[in-house]
Scaffold this motif. Structure first.
Motif, PDB file in Angstrom:
ATOM      1  N   LYS A 238      19.413  66.768  72.050  1.00  0.00           N
ATOM      2  CA  LYS A 238      19.254  66.274  70.690  1.00  0.00           C
ATOM      3  C   LYS A 238      18.239  65.135  70.684  1.00  0.00           C
ATOM      4  CE  LYS A 238      23.157  63.036  70.947  1.00  0.00           C
ATOM      5  NZ  LYS A 238      24.436  62.605  70.333  1.00  0.00           N
ATOM      6  N   PHE A 239      17.714  64.850  69.491  1.00  0.00           N
ATOM      7  CA  PHE A 239      16.697  63.812  69.354  1.00  0.00           C
ATOM      8  C   PHE A 239      17.343  62.437  69.480  1.00  0.00           C
ATOM      9  CE2 PHE A 239      14.381  60.720  66.760  1.00  0.00           C
ATOM     10  CZ  PHE A 239      13.113  60.820  67.344  1.00  0.00           C
ATOM     11  N   GLU A 240      16.739  61.574  70.306  1.00  0.00           N
ATOM     12  CA  GLU A 240      17.190  60.196  70.471  1.00  0.00           C
ATOM     13  C   GLU A 240      15.974  59.281  70.491  1.00  0.00           C
ATOM     14  OE1 GLU A 240      19.365  60.013  74.078  1.00  0.00           O
ATOM     15  OE2 GLU A 240      21.088  61.124  73.341  1.00  0.00           O
ATOM     16  N   ILE A 241      16.107  58.134  69.870  1.00  0.00           N
ATOM     17  CA  ILE A 241      15.042  57.141  69.890  1.00  0.00           C
ATOM     18  C   ILE A 241      15.667  55.772  70.081  1.00  0.00           C
ATOM     19  CG2 ILE A 241      15.049  56.893  67.360  1.00  0.00           C
ATOM     20  CD1 ILE A 241      12.003  56.356  67.601  1.00  0.00           C
ATOM     21  N   SER A 242      15.018  54.950  70.876  1.00  0.00           N
ATOM     22  CA  SER A 242      15.513  53.597  71.123  1.00  0.00           C
ATOM     23  C   SER A 242      14.325  52.678  71.360  1.00  0.00           C
ATOM     24  CB  SER A 242      16.464  53.551  72.324  1.00  0.00           C
ATOM     25  OG  SER A 242      15.789  53.948  73.504  1.00  0.00           O
ATOM     26  N   GLY A 243      14.561  51.405  71.170  1.00  0.00           N
ATOM     27  CA  GLY A 243      13.509  50.421  71.397  1.00  0.00           C
ATOM     28  C   GLY A 243      14.106  49.083  71.778  1.00  0.00           C
ATOM     29  N   ASN A 244      13.281  48.250  72.367  1.00  0.00           N
ATOM     30  CA  ASN A 244      13.754  46.944  72.823  1.00  0.00           C
ATOM     31  C   ASN A 244      12.613  45.934  72.706  1.00  0.00           C
ATOM     32  OD1 ASN A 244      15.488  45.008  74.250  1.00  0.00           O
ATOM     33  ND2 ASN A 244      14.033  45.275  75.932  1.00  0.00           N
ATOM     34  N   TRP A 245      12.951  44.746  72.239  1.00  0.00           N
ATOM     35  CA  TRP A 245      11.972  43.655  72.166  1.00  0.00           C
ATOM     36  C   TRP A 245      12.625  42.398  72.696  1.00  0.00           C
ATOM     37  CZ3 TRP A 245       9.971  40.943  67.095  1.00  0.00           C
ATOM     38  CH2 TRP A 245       8.964  40.034  67.438  1.00  0.00           C
ATOM     39  N   GLN A 246      12.000  41.830  73.728  1.00  0.00           N
ATOM     40  CA  GLN A 246      12.456  40.570  74.304  1.00  0.00           C
ATOM     41  C   GLN A 246      11.319  39.558  74.242  1.00  0.00           C
ATOM     42  OE1 GLN A 246      13.949  42.012  78.264  1.00  0.00           O
ATOM     43  NE2 GLN A 246      15.575  40.551  77.841  1.00  0.00           N
ATOM     44  N   ARG A 247      11.679  38.323  73.965  1.00  0.00           N
ATOM     45  CA  ARG A 247      10.703  37.247  74.064  1.00  0.00           C
ATOM     46  C   ARG A 247      11.436  35.972  74.452  1.00  0.00           C
ATOM     47  NH1 ARG A 247       8.127  36.273  68.155  1.00  0.00           N
ATOM     48  NH2 ARG A 247       6.355  36.160  69.586  1.00  0.00           N
ATOM     49  N   ASP A 262       6.413  38.248  75.952  1.00  0.00           N
ATOM     50  CA  ASP A 262       6.888  39.303  75.050  1.00  0.00           C
ATOM     51  C   ASP A 262       6.991  40.592  75.843  1.00  0.00           C
ATOM     52  OD1 ASP A 262       7.019  38.559  71.990  1.00  0.00           O
ATOM     53  OD2 ASP A 262       5.292  37.477  72.803  1.00  0.00           O
ATOM     54  N   ILE A 263       8.144  41.274  75.713  1.00  0.00           N
ATOM     55  CA  ILE A 263       8.368  42.558  76.373  1.00  0.00           C
ATOM     56  C   ILE A 263       8.805  43.552  75.303  1.00  0.00           C
ATOM     57  CG2 ILE A 263       9.624  43.799  78.169  1.00  0.00           C
ATOM     58  CD1 ILE A 263      10.172  41.056  79.474  1.00  0.00           C
ATOM     59  N   VAL A 264       8.041  44.599  75.130  1.00  0.00           N
ATOM     60  CA  VAL A 264       8.318  45.601  74.099  1.00  0.00           C
ATOM     61  C   VAL A 264       8.442  46.963  74.773  1.00  0.00           C
ATOM     62  CG1 VAL A 264       7.523  46.675  71.973  1.00  0.00           C
ATOM     63  CG2 VAL A 264       7.047  44.257  72.389  1.00  0.00           C
ATOM     64  N   GLU A 265       9.494  47.692  74.402  1.00  0.00           N
ATOM     65  CA  GLU A 265       9.726  49.008  74.986  1.00  0.00           C
ATOM     66  C   GLU A 265      10.161  49.978  73.887  1.00  0.00           C
ATOM     67  OE1 GLU A 265      12.191  51.046  78.730  1.00  0.00           O
ATOM     68  OE2 GLU A 265      12.491  48.936  78.191  1.00  0.00           O
TER      69      GLU A 265
END
Length: 955
Positions: A238-247, A262-265
């Motif tokens: 199934k479709f899954e999407i995720s993201g992460n932002w650290q600073r 800054d860390i973006v994923e």
């Protein structure tokens, strides 16, 4: 032969083994285990299926009705393995047998769909793997997601026997380049950079990571210290999407715990529409931007590889971009094809991006402190890596399977003066930073009646208009094929694997110092004569070597005993460039090297080849229930850095500088002969431990020697050549444990003690020893600079479920991870005070001399580090919602020294005495005789405390 000191380590470990065994006996009383084994798809009974209690000699086979019975089992907690030819092996953990109980356990096996050695684990991960006769640890994506790790290196650095320094990862006292690093079956190491890694993988893209520090199988042949094998995640149904932002800042990036990071994923995974979910896609994009903790930065990093994109891709001091893509296609049951594209790009000013392997005994941190007054003129490094891997898993029949890996690895590293061209068309200014006097100029003795005045040297920092003298570019391209067949001939008693691996490589190396030397000089439009010189010194070559191996391995399992017998034949050819240099009388190859190369190689298919056999043996057997003793013995090898082979061999384009390097085509790989004995114990379902003693004997380390040869004009010249001569001995003991408490806490930890001794730390140091002490010095063993005796990691994962309450309230969604790390400090040679050195009348500076009889005998101040990550899940629905996190790195703000003052044994603090070849910044000692840099380099310590705030979403 094992030395006396190493034998003592072995016997100490064995005594600890039997002491610990006395605490790990099962409960009194016996019980039994019975049940039925069936086909999960149709419910049919499976006749002759094997049911084994792992870590014991006990087991049974199913009868004509699929039934089995194992009587007289001592009460305790067990792992049950069930296997049948043509079906996925099933591992059932946390199976408890009580006194007097006959436990019923029915098992349904599913047919194999991908490979012959598929395994399904039912229940929690076992605290210790009693079936493996190796020193290894495996992590799955779910475990990695709970840790505060960003990549493969940080995850591996938490394991026993692994130390992470500014140079890279050292496994069991080896050098950083000796590790075999694999992504989806393909080598991912840059063979020219010398860092041990090439392609970087974000932690969010890892499906599993397997670290082997002892007992690696015969299929592995590219490393002599350990294996890091990473598998990339795949898309699901199934479709899954995720993201992460650290600073590390909310508003003000100048706070004390911020490095302007800054860390973006962003990750998404999906089945491809119209393929009935047979084709899936996984995609991950990660960007990490930071100014680090040093303070000064360049106004803008510029990469000459990407000049038009530098503003976007390199806005800060250190910039990393990673992209992962993986397609997986289930062609039919038993046949699966995957395609992986792994890309990473780093742009920074960290000199550790390029390590000329074996040259520097003690590598300093990568911050260019000498140029910190003007980092716009410092060296900028751009490292680009692309890995493509096609993996085909196919079940030929129920007893035979094959895995084929086709790979292409491309790595390119460019170093230049912050994006400037190789050299300008004409030279009309001074570029050499060392020859530009610090501005403004201060006089030491103004008004001196003698009329002779001395200039104060300032802080020793450079770059008042000059630029970095380094220009480097290399690329490595490797096409590889790896094929592994697995064969189960007789009902799971023998598990035979065999295959081959071959790599065709293309390397190009361009290393130039002060590239402006040799360019036309144009002053006031006067005439000039063009020059063909390439810098003040250079090393330029392009080569196409080959290497590979054939292997066979038989894993024998019989009533709890496992024995793996393996043999690998490694072969290699240095390539046509080396062959032609040996055969060409005009090439500067030493006559003895020429003769040895021709005698020790065999010409096949137009190239000259060498080969080496490497045996591998692993044995394990239960000594009591859930207590397994294991032993490993093996030979492994690591090819030398290509620079040691090819430097200066071209008969036309040669470095004409004094003591230029000369390659040795006859140089052999560095060899490790390893021994290991250990015990793995499962005390109960919640506690397990491992105790290991190892001894690694490393031979044929590379050393340098001065030789005399002829240049193209026929003149005799001195060159620095490389040969195999050095050795090292590393012996140690490791203890690791895993303890689960109340299903909410998971404690893990490991303690390692090792001693690394040898004759010299690097090829360069061996030559210096001869120059200073003669050949006699080389017969003496000494501590090696990279020896860090103690390494301790203690961690805690807290992940409560709905049953855990505080003051009657649920805290579901709250998670915490903490790890404490202790590492012995760097080795150094102490210095003692022997007198005073007059700076000026009435002012004397203490004079120190090294205690050479205590060469590298002292340990500097140790490293302490605590990392903590706290997170809270806010779910909209199951597995959908947001996570808020707070991560603290070096939470206690420890000052861990990585540049050691040999007078004090720690990093420099203002007011400390320093060696006399260091600059002393105290005003009373400031005089014209001062040399070197101001010792207050911010990189003399590891990073201070850093707080990162993060938010993650999942849909």
């Amino acid at each position: 032969m094992i030395s006396t000191g190493n034998r003592k380590a072995f016997f100490t470990a064995l005594s600890l083994v039997f002491t610990l065994l006395s605490f790990a006996q099962p409960k009194s009383g016996t019980g039994a285990l019975k049940g039925k084994v069936t086909d999960a798809t149709n419910g049919e009974e499976l006749i002759g299926a094997s049911v084994i209690l792992v870590g014991t000699y006990m087991g049974a086979s199913t009868d004509i009705n699929g039934m089995y019975l194992i009587p007289n089992i001592k009460a305790g907690d067990y792992v049950v393995r069930v296997q049948y030819i043509g079906y996925t092996t099933q591992i059932l953990t946390d199976i408890t047998i009580k006194p007097g109980e006959t436990k019923t356990l029915n098992i349904a096996l599913r047919p194999q769909t991908e490979s012959l050695n598929e395994v399904t684990v039912v229940g929690r991960k076992s605290t210790v793997n009693l079936e493996s006769a190796k020193s290894e640890v495996t992590f799955k994506f779910e475990e990695i997601a709970q840790m505060n790790v960003r990549n493969v290196q940080e995850l591996v650095a938490m394991q026993a026997g692994v130390v992470k320094t500014q140079d890279g990862l050292q496994i069991r006292g080896a050098r950083v380049y000796e590790t075999e690093y694999i992504i989806d079956g393909v080598s991912a190491q840059d063979p020219l950079a010398g860092t041990g890694f090439g392609v970087e993988v974000s932690s969010g893209a890892i499906n599993s990571l397997n670290l082997i520090t002892g007992g690696a199988g015969a299929e592995y042949g590219g490393g002599s210290s350990g294996v890091i094998a990473t598998t990339i995640r795949e898309g699901g149904d199934k479709f899954e999407i995720s993201g992460n932002w650290q600073r590390d800042y909310l508003i003000n990036s100048k706070n004390p715990t911020s490095f302007n990071t800054d860390i973006v994923e962003l990750t998404f995974a999906t089945p491809i529409p119209g393929t009935k979910k047979k084709l899936t896609l996984f995609n991950n994009l990660t960007t990490r931007l930071t100014d680090e903790y040093f303070g000064p930065t360049a106004n803008q990093l510029v990469s000459s590889l990407l000049p038009d994109q530098s503003n976007l891709l390199a806005p800060r001091y250190s910039n990393t971009h990673i992209h992962t893509l993986k397609l997986a296609y289930q062609l039919k049951p038993g046949t699966k094809i995957t395609f992986t594209n792994q890309f990473s790009l780093s742009i920074n000013q960290n000199t550790r991006m390029l390590q000329i392997v074996g040259f520097d005994a003690i590598l300093v941190p990568g911050f260019q402190y000498a140029r910190s007054q003007n980092l716009d003129n410092a060296t900028t490094y751009t490292h680009k890596s692309i890995l493509n891997a096609i993996n085909i898993n196919h079940l030929i029949n129920k007893k035979l399977g094959v895995n084929i890996s086709l790979g292409r690895l491309f790595t390119n590293l460019r170093a230049d003066a912050n994006g400037r061209p190789f050299r300008t068309q004409t030279v009309d200014q001074i570029f050499d930073e060392d020859h530009i006097t610090t501005d403004p100029v201060e006089i030491f003795n103004p008004g001196d009646p003698s009329g002779t005045y001395y200039v104060l040297p300032g802080n020793g920092l450079v770059n008042n208009g000059g630029i970095s003298p380094i220009w480097h570019d290399h690329y490595a391209q490797e096409y590889s094929i790896r094929t592994k067949f697995t064969f189960n001939p007789n009902d799971n008693v023998n598990f035979i694997s065999f295959g081959f691996q071959h790599s065709a490589n293309e390397y190009q190396w361009i290393d130039v110092i002060r590239p402006w030397v040799g360019a036309p000089i144009k002053i006031n439009d006067s005439t000039f004569t063009p020059s063909i010189s390439i810098g003040s010194s250079n090393d330029i070559w392009a080569v196409k070597p080959h290497n590979g191996g054939l292997f066979v391995e038989d894993k024998i399992t019989y009533k709890g005993i496992q024995a793996t017998l393996g043999l690998r034949l490694n072969y290699w050819a240095m390539g046509r460039f080396a062959d032609e240099a040996v055969e060409n009388p005009a090439s500067p190859v030493i006559d003895q090297v020429r003769q040895d190369y021709l005698n020790k190689t065999t010409k096949v298919l137009g190239l000259r080849w060498k080969a080496r056999l490497m045996p591998r043996i692993n044995v394990s057997f239960p000594v009591t229930e859930n207590n397994v003793l294991y032993f490993n013995y093996g030979h492994s090898m690591r090819m030398p850095h290509p620079r040691f082979v090819y430097a200066g061999l071209d008969p036309v384009y040669q470095n004409r500088s004094f003591l230029a390097n000369l390659g040795n085509p006859d140089i052999d790989p560095e060899i490790n002969v390893s021994y290991e004995v250990g015990i793995k114990t499962k005390v109960n379902k919640d506690f397990g431990f491992t105790l290991t003693a190892f001894n690694n004997n490393r031979f044929d380390y590379i050393v340098s020697r001065s030789v005399i040869t002829r240049d193209p004009t026929g003149r005799f010249v001195t060159r620095t050549m490389f040969i195999n001569q050095d050795y090292a001995r590393i012996a140690g003991v490791e203890f690791g444990f895993n303890y689960r408490l109340y299903a909410h806490y998971n404690f893990f930890g490991n303690v390692a003690y090792q001693v690394a001794r040898g004759k010299s730390n690097s090829a360069r140091e061996s030559a210096l020893q001869i120059a200073q002490n003669g050949e006699v010095q080389l017969s003496r063993e000494q501590f090696l600079a990279f020896d860090r005796p103690w390494n301790v990691n203690i961690g805690l994962m807290f992940n409560p479920d709905s049953t855990f309450r505080i003051f009657g309230r649920k805290i579901t969604g709250f998670r915490a991870f903490a790890v404490y790390q202790y590492t012995s400090g760097f080795r150094y040679t102490p210095m003692r005070r022997v007198g005073e050195l007059e700076v000026r009348p009435g002012v004397e500076r203490p004079l120190f001399m090294p205690e050479n009889d205590k060469f590298l005998a002292r340990l500097a101040s140790p490293w302490h580090n605590v990392d903590l990550k706290i997170s809270y899940d806010f779910f909209i629905k199951r597995n959908t919602g947001f996570t808020f996190s707070l991560e603290m790195r070096n939470a206690l703000n420890n000052k861990n020294a990585q540049i050691i003052n040999p007078v004090t044994g720690r990093a420099y603090e203002y007011g400390d005495d320093v060696p006399n070849d260091w600059r002393d910044p105290r005003p009373e000692y400031n005089g014209p005789q001062e040399r070197g840099l101001d010792p207050r380099n911010p990189a003399r310590y590891l990073p201070p405390r850093q707080l990162l705030y993060g938010v993650t979403f999942r849909f």
